[in-house]
Scaffold this motif. Structure first.
Motif, PDB file in Angstrom:
ATOM      1  N   ARG A 189       0.895  -1.063  -0.053  1.00  0.00           N
ATOM      2  CA  ARG A 189      -0.079   0.162   0.004  1.00  0.00           C
ATOM      3  C   ARG A 189       1.008   1.362   0.147  1.00  0.00           C
ATOM      4  O   ARG A 189       0.684   2.115  -0.720  1.00  0.00           O
ATOM      5  N   ASN A 190       1.939   1.199   0.810  1.00  0.00           N
ATOM      6  CA  ASN A 190       2.981   2.329   0.823  1.00  0.00           C
ATOM      7  C   ASN A 190       3.508   2.528  -0.638  1.00  0.00           C
ATOM      8  O   ASN A 190       3.771   3.566  -0.923  1.00  0.00           O
ATOM      9  N   LEU A 191       4.079   1.544  -1.092  1.00  0.00           N
ATOM     10  CA  LEU A 191       4.796   1.729  -2.278  1.00  0.00           C
ATOM     11  C   LEU A 191       3.760   2.311  -3.577  1.00  0.00           C
ATOM     12  O   LEU A 191       4.056   3.041  -4.024  1.00  0.00           O
ATOM     13  N   TRP A 192       2.366   1.676  -3.680  1.00  0.00           N
ATOM     14  CA  TRP A 192       1.402   2.336  -4.415  1.00  0.00           C
ATOM     15  C   TRP A 192       1.161   3.692  -4.139  1.00  0.00           C
ATOM     16  O   TRP A 192       1.097   4.463  -4.981  1.00  0.00           O
ATOM     17  N   ASN A 193       1.195   3.935  -2.837  1.00  0.00           N
ATOM     18  CA  ASN A 193       0.646   5.447  -2.543  1.00  0.00           C
ATOM     19  C   ASN A 193       1.797   6.173  -2.750  1.00  0.00           C
ATOM     20  O   ASN A 193       1.795   7.428  -3.298  1.00  0.00           O
ATOM     21  N   ASP A 194       3.052   5.905  -2.676  1.00  0.00           N
ATOM     22  CA  ASP A 194       4.496   6.642  -3.158  1.00  0.00           C
ATOM     23  C   ASP A 194       4.387   7.008  -4.506  1.00  0.00           C
ATOM     24  O   ASP A 194       4.557   7.944  -5.235  1.00  0.00           O
ATOM     25  N   SER A 195       3.981   5.811  -5.371  1.00  0.00           N
ATOM     26  CA  SER A 195       3.726   5.759  -6.756  1.00  0.00           C
ATOM     27  C   SER A 195       2.706   6.665  -7.438  1.00  0.00           C
ATOM     28  O   SER A 195       3.188   7.680  -8.031  1.00  0.00           O
ATOM     29  N   PHE A 196       1.560   6.979  -6.521  1.00  0.00           N
ATOM     30  CA  PHE A 196       0.364   7.781  -7.038  1.00  0.00           C
ATOM     31  C   PHE A 196       0.902   9.315  -6.778  1.00  0.00           C
ATOM     32  O   PHE A 196       0.605  10.138  -7.260  1.00  0.00           O
ATOM     33  N   ASP A 197       1.607   9.537  -5.600  1.00  0.00           N
ATOM     34  CA  ASP A 197       2.038  10.654  -5.001  1.00  0.00           C
ATOM     35  C   ASP A 197       3.017  11.502  -6.140  1.00  0.00           C
ATOM     36  O   ASP A 197       2.926  12.554  -6.598  1.00  0.00           O
ATOM     37  N   ARG A 198       3.944  10.606  -6.618  1.00  0.00           N
ATOM     38  CA  ARG A 198       4.883  10.964  -7.506  1.00  0.00           C
ATOM     39  C   ARG A 198       4.190  11.456  -9.055  1.00  0.00           C
ATOM     40  O   ARG A 198       4.481  12.337  -9.632  1.00  0.00           O
ATOM     41  N   LEU A 199       3.141  10.495  -9.320  1.00  0.00           N
ATOM     42  CA  LEU A 199       2.534  10.477 -10.645  1.00  0.00           C
ATOM     43  C   LEU A 199       1.804  11.878 -10.555  1.00  0.00           C
ATOM     44  O   LEU A 199       1.518  12.814 -11.410  1.00  0.00           O
ATOM     45  N   GLU A 200       0.948  12.222  -9.305  1.00  0.00           N
ATOM     46  CA  GLU A 200       0.229  13.187  -9.093  1.00  0.00           C
ATOM     47  C   GLU A 200       1.121  14.486  -9.362  1.00  0.00           C
ATOM     48  O   GLU A 200       0.978  15.632  -9.737  1.00  0.00           O
TER      49      GLU A 200
END
Length: 112
Positions: free
Chosen positions: A89-100
């Protein structure tokens, strides 16, 4: 490797909806085999097999109260499973934050 084997057993146990329902019931407090069997249209030996799988995966424990052996959740085993999911979940959240951040960054004008 031991954690992976442990997780494999837990995920296999959680794959069955009856076992998930049993865990949900046990989240409210310990219960006997007959109490756990009551909401299901399955035999006592069938519910006992489900309990054996959950015990084998370490998700529940057997207590001792006079002649009965009520089952209860093993909170530590559930915590280990949640921690495994949290990593992803943290991995995906970090990826989504970078994408945003990338999508919100002003774009450079094209050189046409």
């Amino acid at each position: 490797m031991v954690l992976e084997d442990s997780l494999t057993l837990k995920f296999a146990a959680l794959a069955d909806p009856t076992r998930r329902a049993i865990l949900l019931r046990l989240s409210r407090g310990e219960a006997t085999v007959s109490e756990l069997q009551a909401p299901f249209r399955i035999s006592q030996p069938a519910i006992s097999k489900h309990l054996k799988v959950l015990e084998g995966a370490g998700l529940i424990e057997r207590g001792q109260a006079a002649q009965s052996r009520p089952r209860r959740l093993n909170h530590q085993a559930l915590k280990e499973t949640v921690e495994w999911f949290d990593h992803f979940r943290n991995l995906w959240n970090d990826s989504f934050d970078r994408l945003e951040a990338l999508l919100e960054a002003p774009s450079e004008p094209s050189k046409d």
